[in-house]
Motif scaffolding. Structure first.
Motif, PDB file in Angstrom:
ATOM      1  N   LEU A  58       0.820  -1.211   0.000  1.00 41.09           N
ATOM      2  CA  LEU A  58       0.000   0.000   0.000  1.00 41.09           C
ATOM      3  C   LEU A  58       0.856   1.264   0.000  1.00 41.09           C
ATOM      4  O   LEU A  58       0.474   2.285  -0.578  1.00 41.09           O
ATOM      5  N   LEU A  59       2.015   1.195   0.650  1.00 47.90           N
ATOM      6  CA  LEU A  59       2.867   2.372   0.789  1.00 47.90           C
ATOM      7  C   LEU A  59       3.849   2.534  -0.365  1.00 47.90           C
ATOM      8  O   LEU A  59       4.488   3.580  -0.483  1.00 47.90           O
ATOM      9  N   ARG A  60       3.931   1.522  -1.201  1.00 46.95           N
ATOM     10  CA  ARG A  60       4.910   1.567  -2.291  1.00 46.95           C
ATOM     11  C   ARG A  60       4.651   2.775  -3.204  1.00 46.95           C
ATOM     12  O   ARG A  60       3.544   2.980  -3.713  1.00 46.95           O
ATOM     13  N   GLY A  61       5.668   3.589  -3.381  1.00 51.79           N
ATOM     14  CA  GLY A  61       5.578   4.721  -4.302  1.00 51.79           C
ATOM     15  C   GLY A  61       4.852   5.938  -3.766  1.00 51.79           C
ATOM     16  O   GLY A  61       4.715   6.944  -4.486  1.00 51.79           O
ATOM     17  N   THR A  62       4.382   5.909  -2.532  1.00 48.39           N
ATOM     18  CA  THR A  62       3.646   7.059  -1.983  1.00 48.39           C
ATOM     19  C   THR A  62       4.613   8.186  -1.617  1.00 48.39           C
ATOM     20  O   THR A  62       5.742   7.944  -1.193  1.00 48.39           O
ATOM     21  N   SER A  63       4.145   9.410  -1.763  1.00 56.05           N
ATOM     22  CA  SER A  63       4.962  10.588  -1.443  1.00 56.05           C
ATOM     23  C   SER A  63       4.836  10.919   0.048  1.00 56.05           C
ATOM     24  O   SER A  63       4.009  10.352   0.772  1.00 56.05           O
ATOM     25  N   LYS A  64       5.670  11.855   0.494  1.00 63.31           N
ATOM     26  CA  LYS A  64       5.611  12.315   1.888  1.00 63.31           C
ATOM     27  C   LYS A  64       4.229  12.892   2.198  1.00 63.31           C
ATOM     28  O   LYS A  64       3.650  12.615   3.256  1.00 63.31           O
ATOM     29  N   GLU A  65       3.689  13.676   1.287  1.00 64.23           N
ATOM     30  CA  GLU A  65       2.377  14.286   1.509  1.00 64.23           C
ATOM     31  C   GLU A  65       1.283  13.217   1.610  1.00 64.23           C
ATOM     32  O   GLU A  65       0.364  13.327   2.444  1.00 64.23           O
ATOM     33  N   GLU A  66       1.369  12.203   0.767  1.00 59.72           N
ATOM     34  CA  GLU A  66       0.367  11.139   0.800  1.00 59.72           C
ATOM     35  C   GLU A  66       0.435  10.340   2.098  1.00 59.72           C
ATOM     36  O   GLU A  66      -0.606   9.934   2.636  1.00 59.72           O
ATOM     37  N   LYS A  67       1.622  10.140   2.614  1.00 60.89           N
ATOM     38  CA  LYS A  67       1.748   9.430   3.895  1.00 60.89           C
ATOM     39  C   LYS A  67       1.181  10.272   5.036  1.00 60.89           C
ATOM     40  O   LYS A  67       0.486   9.753   5.927  1.00 60.89           O
ATOM     41  N   ASN A  68       1.485  11.571   5.030  1.00 58.98           N
ATOM     42  CA  ASN A  68       0.913  12.459   6.047  1.00 58.98           C
ATOM     43  C   ASN A  68      -0.607  12.453   5.987  1.00 58.98           C
ATOM     44  O   ASN A  68      -1.291  12.431   7.023  1.00 58.98           O
ATOM     45  N   ASP A  69      -1.148  12.478   4.770  1.00 54.01           N
ATOM     46  CA  ASP A  69      -2.599  12.471   4.584  1.00 54.01           C
ATOM     47  C   ASP A  69      -3.206  11.152   5.059  1.00 54.01           C
ATOM     48  O   ASP A  69      -4.263  11.133   5.691  1.00 54.01           O
ATOM     49  N   LEU A  70      -2.511  10.026   4.797  1.00 52.01           N
ATOM     50  CA  LEU A  70      -2.973   8.710   5.255  1.00 52.01           C
ATOM     51  C   LEU A  70      -3.070   8.676   6.777  1.00 52.01           C
ATOM     52  O   LEU A  70      -4.076   8.211   7.343  1.00 52.01           O
ATOM     53  N   LEU A  71      -2.068   9.182   7.452  1.00 53.47           N
ATOM     54  CA  LEU A  71      -2.071   9.170   8.919  1.00 53.47           C
ATOM     55  C   LEU A  71      -3.189  10.040   9.473  1.00 53.47           C
ATOM     56  O   LEU A  71      -3.862   9.665  10.449  1.00 53.47           O
ATOM     57  N   PHE A  72      -3.392  11.189   8.866  1.00 57.03           N
ATOM     58  CA  PHE A  72      -4.386  12.116   9.397  1.00 57.03           C
ATOM     59  C   PHE A  72      -5.813  11.636   9.117  1.00 57.03           C
ATOM     60  O   PHE A  72      -6.675  11.645  10.004  1.00 57.03           O
ATOM     61  N   ARG A  73      -6.075  11.205   7.879  1.00 58.47           N
ATOM     62  CA  ARG A  73      -7.435  10.819   7.493  1.00 58.47           C
ATOM     63  C   ARG A  73      -7.847   9.468   8.086  1.00 58.47           C
ATOM     64  O   ARG A  73      -8.972   9.314   8.561  1.00 58.47           O
ATOM     65  N   ASN A  74      -6.965   8.497   8.070  1.00 60.02           N
ATOM     66  CA  ASN A  74      -7.328   7.145   8.491  1.00 60.02           C
ATOM     67  C   ASN A  74      -7.144   6.897   9.986  1.00 60.02           C
ATOM     68  O   ASN A  74      -7.850   6.089  10.577  1.00 60.02           O
ATOM     69  N   PHE A  75      -6.153   7.603  10.582  1.00 56.41           N
ATOM     70  CA  PHE A  75      -5.823   7.286  11.980  1.00 56.41           C
ATOM     71  C   PHE A  75      -5.835   8.503  12.900  1.00 56.41           C
ATOM     72  O   PHE A  75      -5.472   8.390  14.076  1.00 56.41           O
ATOM     73  N   GLU A  76      -6.239   9.662  12.351  1.00 59.20           N
ATOM     74  CA  GLU A  76      -6.334  10.905  13.126  1.00 59.20           C
ATOM     75  C   GLU A  76      -5.009  11.241  13.808  1.00 59.20           C
ATOM     76  O   GLU A  76      -4.948  11.653  14.969  1.00 59.20           O
ATOM     77  N   ILE A  77      -3.923  11.032  13.080  1.00 54.01           N
ATOM     78  CA  ILE A  77      -2.586  11.323  13.604  1.00 54.01           C
ATOM     79  C   ILE A  77      -2.004  12.499  12.828  1.00 54.01           C
ATOM     80  O   ILE A  77      -1.870  12.450  11.602  1.00 54.01           O
ATOM     81  N   ASN A  78      -1.688  13.555  13.555  1.00 56.87           N
ATOM     82  CA  ASN A  78      -0.952  14.670  12.970  1.00 56.87           C
ATOM     83  C   ASN A  78       0.532  14.371  13.159  1.00 56.87           C
ATOM     84  O   ASN A  78       1.066  14.476  14.258  1.00 56.87           O
ATOM     85  N   TYR A  79       1.189  14.014  12.060  1.00 55.32           N
ATOM     86  CA  TYR A  79       2.581  13.553  12.161  1.00 55.32           C
ATOM     87  C   TYR A  79       3.480  14.607  12.812  1.00 55.32           C
ATOM     88  O   TYR A  79       4.387  14.269  13.573  1.00 55.32           O
ATOM     89  N   GLN A  80       3.199  15.883  12.543  1.00 52.24           N
ATOM     90  CA  GLN A  80       4.048  16.952  13.070  1.00 52.24           C
ATOM     91  C   GLN A  80       3.953  17.096  14.582  1.00 52.24           C
ATOM     92  O   GLN A  80       4.785  17.781  15.191  1.00 52.24           O
ATOM     93  N   LYS A  81       2.949  16.464  15.180  1.00 49.01           N
ATOM     94  CA  LYS A  81       2.789  16.556  16.635  1.00 49.01           C
ATOM     95  C   LYS A  81       3.305  15.321  17.360  1.00 49.01           C
ATOM     96  O   LYS A  81       3.197  15.226  18.583  1.00 49.01           O
ATOM     97  N   LEU A  82       3.857  14.380  16.606  1.00 51.60           N
ATOM     98  CA  LEU A  82       4.469  13.223  17.252  1.00 51.60           C
ATOM     99  C   LEU A  82       5.745  13.650  17.967  1.00 51.60           C
ATOM    100  O   LEU A  82       6.307  14.714  17.704  1.00 51.60           O
ATOM    101  N   ASN A  83       6.208  12.817  18.879  1.00 52.61           N
ATOM    102  CA  ASN A  83       7.412  13.094  19.654  1.00 52.61           C
ATOM    103  C   ASN A  83       8.555  13.522  18.721  1.00 52.61           C
ATOM    104  O   ASN A  83       8.912  12.795  17.799  1.00 52.61           O
TER     105      ASN A  83
END
Length: 522
Positions: free
Chosen positions: A177-202
């Motif tokens: 699923l992650l093959r070929g995805t960009s940084k923006e797409e990964k950030n969007d995946l975390l936020f939309r699917n798991f409600e994770i704001n990557y920039q607020k992680l430790n």
């Protein structure tokens, strides 16, 4: 080292100095840490306690070696930047990298219980090390940007991967699923699917950890009247920054400017192959016998602090032997090993392709594992003695072109064993009889082997009846029968006990090699 006819073998040692004005960076990485983290059940994608252990070890390195002025680490990796003018161990790459990786390993094992009080250390961890010779401050800047970019890219990917696995995907499905995805797409995946704001992680997970030295006024002791005595000293501290290669971060730290220099421009990206070109690589000559020799660093003091029996501590020597046996078992390309005092030599088979014959990889892996086992096995040999501080070793690689020269190398080490042991036996008998150490040294000055034997007889000692381990050192190799069994194992139904034996024998005499003709050719 003792003088002997075999000393010509030292001519085969090569120089590996990192010349000025190059900056020295030592990078270490966990060896097999994917399995290590699984066996020890580290939290995924990041185990904060494990990262804090890595940071704590790095701080210890910073405090032990003043020439290390900047450190950066993430996951199971750490980089150690030496001040520009450093003359640490004459800037010899093998010495520098082996000492850093050995000390780091030693601290890691000793501190394990502090960070994981309820987790048993199931086997000895070890690390690789390599030197990066940065030709300029701009190359150092590019190197740091490369490592922090790698930290961010890997952590973002792992965070997405493990969130997908937690929601039911298999590891292969998540990777697909992650093959070929960009940084923006990964950030969007975390936020939309798991409600994770990557920039607020430790920030330690996203940015890695920096260790800086700053000057502070510290209380070093108190006078008799109770008033404090203050001194200016350097203290290591951990900081996190989103851009350690940026002018804003770097040029705001006076210690970095003083010891390393300033960054004149910000850089947006870096080509990894460009930075890799500065790796200090030494490929060992093919079709030669590789010998890795390790030596205890400052073991004279270490033996005093831990009250080793003089002139020989049987338990300390048995601990060294146990470590060497474990190393031989771990690395099948090692066909013979010889040790004395705080030193061990490991001989790799002539056609070995171990780590593609890269000196830094081979030396660091053996030194680190030996150090790790030394700590983990300490209590097996010293039940009533606490390990008071981290021991560590240095290492080097030397190639010998023929079996005759290799045997002369081993003879050189055994002659050295005999001369040093006979001297030390006499020295400590004189000290026990009431002489001071300087008086004992003066008494023995200029004496020959026969003189020392006569002296020992005055103390009721027949030198030739002392334990062979003290006089001849220890030789480690695979049992001849087990070699056959290992070969049989390749056949259907084969079996092997894989027994490594330790002998204390004369390896200078041709009769030893005649009795064991297959040792070096396993």
């Amino acid at each position: 080292m003792a003088n002997s006819k075999y000393e010509y073998v030292k001519l085969y040692e090569f120089e590996d100095e990192v010349f000025l004005p190059n900056f020295i960076v030592v990078q270490i990485n966990g060896r097999g840490f994917k399995r290590f983290s699984q066996v020890h059940e580290f939290e995924k994608p990041n185990d904060e306690v494990a990262l804090n252990l890595m940071n704590s070890c790095a701080i210890c390195v910073s405090e032990e070696f003043p020439d290390v002025v900047f450190l950066y680490g993430f996951s199971d990796e750490y980089s150690f930047v030496f001040k520009k003018t450093s003359k640490f161990y004459q800037r010899r790459a093998s010495k520098v990298e082996s000492i850093i990786v050995s000390f780091f390993t030693s601290v890691y094992v000793m501190k394990w219980r502090e960070f994981f009080p309820h987790k048993e250390l199931r086997y000895s961890p070890s690390f690789h090390a390599q030197v990066i010779s940065c030709a300029s401050i701009e190359v150092l800047q590019s190197y740091l940007l490369w490592r922090q970019t790698n930290c961010h890219t890997n952590n973002l990917h792992k965070t997405c991967q493990w969130e997908l696995i937690k929601c039911g995907k298999t590891e292969s499905e998540a990777l697909e699923l992650l093959r070929g995805t960009s940084k923006e797409e990964k950030n969007d995946l975390l936020f939309r699917n798991f409600e994770i704001n990557y920039q607020k992680l430790n920030p330690m997970f996203r940015q890695g950890s920096c260790i800086l030295k700053t000057e502070v006024i510290d209380i070093v002791k108190h006078r008799e009247n109770g008033s404090p005595v203050r001194r200016l000293r350097k203290k290591s501290s951990i900081v996190h920054s989103k851009n350690i290669a940026g002018k804003c971060f770097w040029n705001n730290h006076t210690g970095l400017l003083k010891e390393l220099g300033s960054f004149t421009n910000d850089i947006g990206k870096v080509e990894p192959d460009y930075v890799r070109s500065f790796q200090f690589k030494k490929i060992l000559m093919p079709s030669t016998w590789i010998v890795i020799r390790i030596d205890g660093c400052h073991f004279h003091r270490f033996s005093d602090v831990h009250e080793f029996v003089k002139p020989n501590d049987k338990q300390a020597l048995n601990l060294m032997n146990a470590c060497a046996v474990a190393v031989v078992k771990e690395f099948p390309d090692i066909v013979f090993s010889y040790g004395v005092s705080d030193e061990y030599s490991f001989v790799l088979k002539k056609d070995s392709h171990f780590y593609q014959r890269q000196a830094s990889e081979i030396v660091s892996a053996i030194v680190s594992l030996f150090t790790s086992i030394y700590i983990t096995k300490w209590k097996d040999f010293f039940h009533q003695k606490e390990l008071k501080y981290p021991p560590y070793f240095d290492g080097r690689a030397v190639c010998y072109p023929s079996v005759e020269i290799l045997r002369d190398y081993l003879a050189w080490r055994q002659v050295d064993c005999h001369i040093n042991n006979q001297y030390n036996t006499c020295f400590w008998e004189l000290v026990k009889s009431g002489k001071s150490k300087s008086e004992a040294q003066n008494f023995l000055k200029g004496t020959q082997t026969g003189d020392k034997e006569k002296l020992l007889k005055q103390f009721g000692i027949d030198y030739h009846k002392l334990p062979a381990m003290f006089r001849q050192g220890s030789s480690i190799f695979w049992d001849k029968e087990d070699i056959t069994m290992m070969q049989e194992k390749e056949k259907p139904g084969g079996n092997s006990l894989k027994r490594v034996i330790v002998e204390h024998c004369n390896i200078i005499e041709p009769s030893f090699w005649a009795a064991h003709p297959t040792i070096l050719y396993r």
